[in-house]
Motif scaffolding. Sequence first.
Motif, PDB file in Angstrom:
ATOM      1  N   MET A 173       4.299   1.931   2.832  1.00 47.55           N
ATOM      2  CA  MET A 173       3.989   1.699   1.424  1.00 47.55           C
ATOM      3  C   MET A 173       4.315   0.269   0.984  1.00 47.55           C
ATOM      4  SD  MET A 173       2.668   4.443   0.130  1.00 47.55           S
ATOM      5  CE  MET A 173       2.888   4.133  -1.623  1.00 47.55           C
ATOM      6  N   ILE A 174       5.542  -0.169   1.214  1.00 49.74           N
ATOM      7  CA  ILE A 174       5.988  -1.451   0.664  1.00 49.74           C
ATOM      8  C   ILE A 174       5.248  -2.617   1.292  1.00 49.74           C
ATOM      9  CG2 ILE A 174       7.947  -2.990   0.327  1.00 49.74           C
ATOM     10  CD1 ILE A 174       7.977  -0.422  -1.375  1.00 49.74           C
ATOM     11  N   LYS A 175       5.232  -2.687   2.624  1.00 50.14           N
ATOM     12  CA  LYS A 175       4.530  -3.794   3.281  1.00 50.14           C
ATOM     13  C   LYS A 175       3.027  -3.668   3.072  1.00 50.14           C
ATOM     14  CE  LYS A 175       8.425  -5.389   4.848  1.00 50.14           C
ATOM     15  NZ  LYS A 175       9.354  -4.340   4.412  1.00 50.14           N
ATOM     16  N   GLY A 176       2.540  -2.422   2.955  1.00 44.91           N
ATOM     17  CA  GLY A 176       1.131  -2.212   2.663  1.00 44.91           C
ATOM     18  C   GLY A 176       0.760  -2.723   1.283  1.00 44.91           C
ATOM     19  N   MET A 177       1.644  -2.523   0.300  1.00 47.00           N
ATOM     20  CA  MET A 177       1.401  -3.039  -1.051  1.00 47.00           C
ATOM     21  C   MET A 177       1.346  -4.560  -1.049  1.00 47.00           C
ATOM     22  SD  MET A 177       3.717  -0.565  -3.478  1.00 47.00           S
ATOM     23  CE  MET A 177       3.439  -1.624  -4.906  1.00 47.00           C
ATOM     24  N   GLU A 178       2.229  -5.191  -0.288  1.00 49.54           N
ATOM     25  CA  GLU A 178       2.185  -6.654  -0.186  1.00 49.54           C
ATOM     26  C   GLU A 178       0.827  -7.118   0.316  1.00 49.54           C
ATOM     27  OE1 GLU A 178       6.918  -7.445   0.869  1.00 49.54           O
ATOM     28  OE2 GLU A 178       5.409  -7.488   2.460  1.00 49.54           O
ATOM     29  N   ALA A 179       0.379  -6.501   1.405  1.00 49.90           N
ATOM     30  CA  ALA A 179      -0.903  -6.894   1.991  1.00 49.90           C
ATOM     31  C   ALA A 179      -2.062  -6.612   1.042  1.00 49.90           C
ATOM     32  CB  ALA A 179      -1.116  -6.155   3.317  1.00 49.90           C
ATOM     33  N   MET A 180      -2.021  -5.467   0.373  1.00 55.04           N
ATOM     34  CA  MET A 180      -3.103  -5.121  -0.552  1.00 55.04           C
ATOM     35  C   MET A 180      -3.153  -6.062  -1.744  1.00 55.04           C
ATOM     36  SD  MET A 180      -3.448  -0.967  -0.683  1.00 55.04           S
ATOM     37  CE  MET A 180      -1.731  -0.664  -1.099  1.00 55.04           C
ATOM     38  N   VAL A 181      -1.992  -6.419  -2.275  1.00 51.92           N
ATOM     39  CA  VAL A 181      -1.960  -7.333  -3.413  1.00 51.92           C
ATOM     40  C   VAL A 181      -2.525  -8.695  -3.018  1.00 51.92           C
ATOM     41  CG1 VAL A 181      -0.392  -8.694  -4.858  1.00 51.92           C
ATOM     42  CG2 VAL A 181      -0.157  -6.210  -4.743  1.00 51.92           C
ATOM     43  N   ILE A 182      -2.121  -9.214  -1.871  1.00 43.60           N
ATOM     44  CA  ILE A 182      -2.643 -10.509  -1.431  1.00 43.60           C
ATOM     45  C   ILE A 182      -4.156 -10.446  -1.239  1.00 43.60           C
ATOM     46  CG2 ILE A 182      -2.684 -12.113   0.522  1.00 43.60           C
ATOM     47  CD1 ILE A 182       0.345 -11.663   0.749  1.00 43.60           C
ATOM     48  N   GLU A 183      -4.623  -9.395  -0.598  1.00 39.49           N
ATOM     49  CA  GLU A 183      -6.059  -9.266  -0.352  1.00 39.49           C
ATOM     50  C   GLU A 183      -6.829  -9.058  -1.660  1.00 39.49           C
ATOM     51  OE1 GLU A 183      -8.741  -6.085   2.084  1.00 39.49           O
ATOM     52  OE2 GLU A 183      -7.228  -7.215   3.228  1.00 39.49           O
ATOM     53  N   ALA A 184      -6.343  -8.161  -2.517  1.00 35.94           N
ATOM     54  CA  ALA A 184      -7.043  -7.866  -3.768  1.00 35.94           C
ATOM     55  C   ALA A 184      -7.014  -9.047  -4.726  1.00 35.94           C
ATOM     56  CB  ALA A 184      -6.428  -6.634  -4.427  1.00 35.94           C
ATOM     57  N   PHE A 185      -5.844  -9.670  -4.894  1.00 38.56           N
ATOM     58  CA  PHE A 185      -5.728 -10.767  -5.853  1.00 38.56           C
ATOM     59  C   PHE A 185      -6.526 -11.993  -5.390  1.00 38.56           C
ATOM     60  CE2 PHE A 185      -1.600  -9.756  -8.389  1.00 38.56           C
ATOM     61  CZ  PHE A 185      -2.011  -8.430  -8.536  1.00 38.56           C
ATOM     62  N   THR A 186      -6.478 -12.297  -4.090  1.00 39.46           N
ATOM     63  CA  THR A 186      -7.216 -13.460  -3.583  1.00 39.46           C
ATOM     64  C   THR A 186      -8.719 -13.236  -3.692  1.00 39.46           C
ATOM     65  OG1 THR A 186      -5.401 -13.974  -2.051  1.00 39.46           O
ATOM     66  CG2 THR A 186      -7.522 -14.992  -1.592  1.00 39.46           C
TER      67      THR A 186
END
Length: 306
Positions: A183-196
């Motif tokens: 969950m936590i590391k997945g959220m980091e990756a998702m935020v970077i991908e989604a926000f970028t």
Amino acid sequence: MSVASNQWHVGIVGYGEVGKILAEDLRKDGVRVSAYDIKLGDASGDAMRDHAAGIGVTLAASHAELASQADFIISAVTASQAVPVAQACADAVKPGAWFLDFNSASPGAKQRAADLIDGAGGRYVEGAVMTSVPPYRIKVPLLLGGAGARELAPLLNDLGFAAKPASDKLGVASATKMCRSIMIKGMEAMVIEAFTTARAYGVEDAVLASLKETFPGIDWEKQGAYFFQRVIEHGRRRAEEVREVAETVREAGLTPWSAQGTAERQAFIADLADEGLFGARGAKDFARSPDWRIEADRILAKKKKK
């Protein structure tokens, strides 16, 4: 061992961010500390030596030298090195010495490491660090697992840790950590991908507004900046950890689609950081932007050049 824990000679394998924090806090209480890191032989070795000298930590010349002296060994390396470090320490570990595996490795990896240490006469305990270390330092919530977990917990807490036995069964503590990391590391990756991606299309404000409406308790601007900077600074270690997360999922009989993607995104950012896209490592401005848009624009500009 009959020696009180605050009289132990503590050996730390891995003198990176976590190792240094633990060493600093232990030394403040007068605990004798030695450390070893394979990077002592490369360009980062000088900074490690300066830090160790500044707080009174003795640097060992090898895993074996450290293990032969320590009453209590903490392995705080990257996830892929958890078993190799156990192997390197096993041949020299003192009879009855404690070995705390602080690494984010799968239950299977922890079992292999335990077999090495216990088989050599040491006492292996797995440790699962349940949140980021810097804000809590030595008091970071720590779950312990294995046959010696209940005995070691109060000894660690006497040293200043915030340890709690999770199970006498090896693997339970690490499984808890690994599932959380999905969950936590997945959220980091998702935020970077989604926000970028949102930044590329010019829709970031609309996306953040929608997220705020759905999750009003989260400051997405602040959280986005934090996630970007943590991955920029520690993406390589995170990618290794999530590969262990993926192995944990496989050990459960599932295919780790999410974990595999997270590891790739973390490694992608780590590669860009190594190339100097976010500034020179060690510089004051490296990984310190309060605006995630700056980093997203750097990533997008880099990709357009290719």
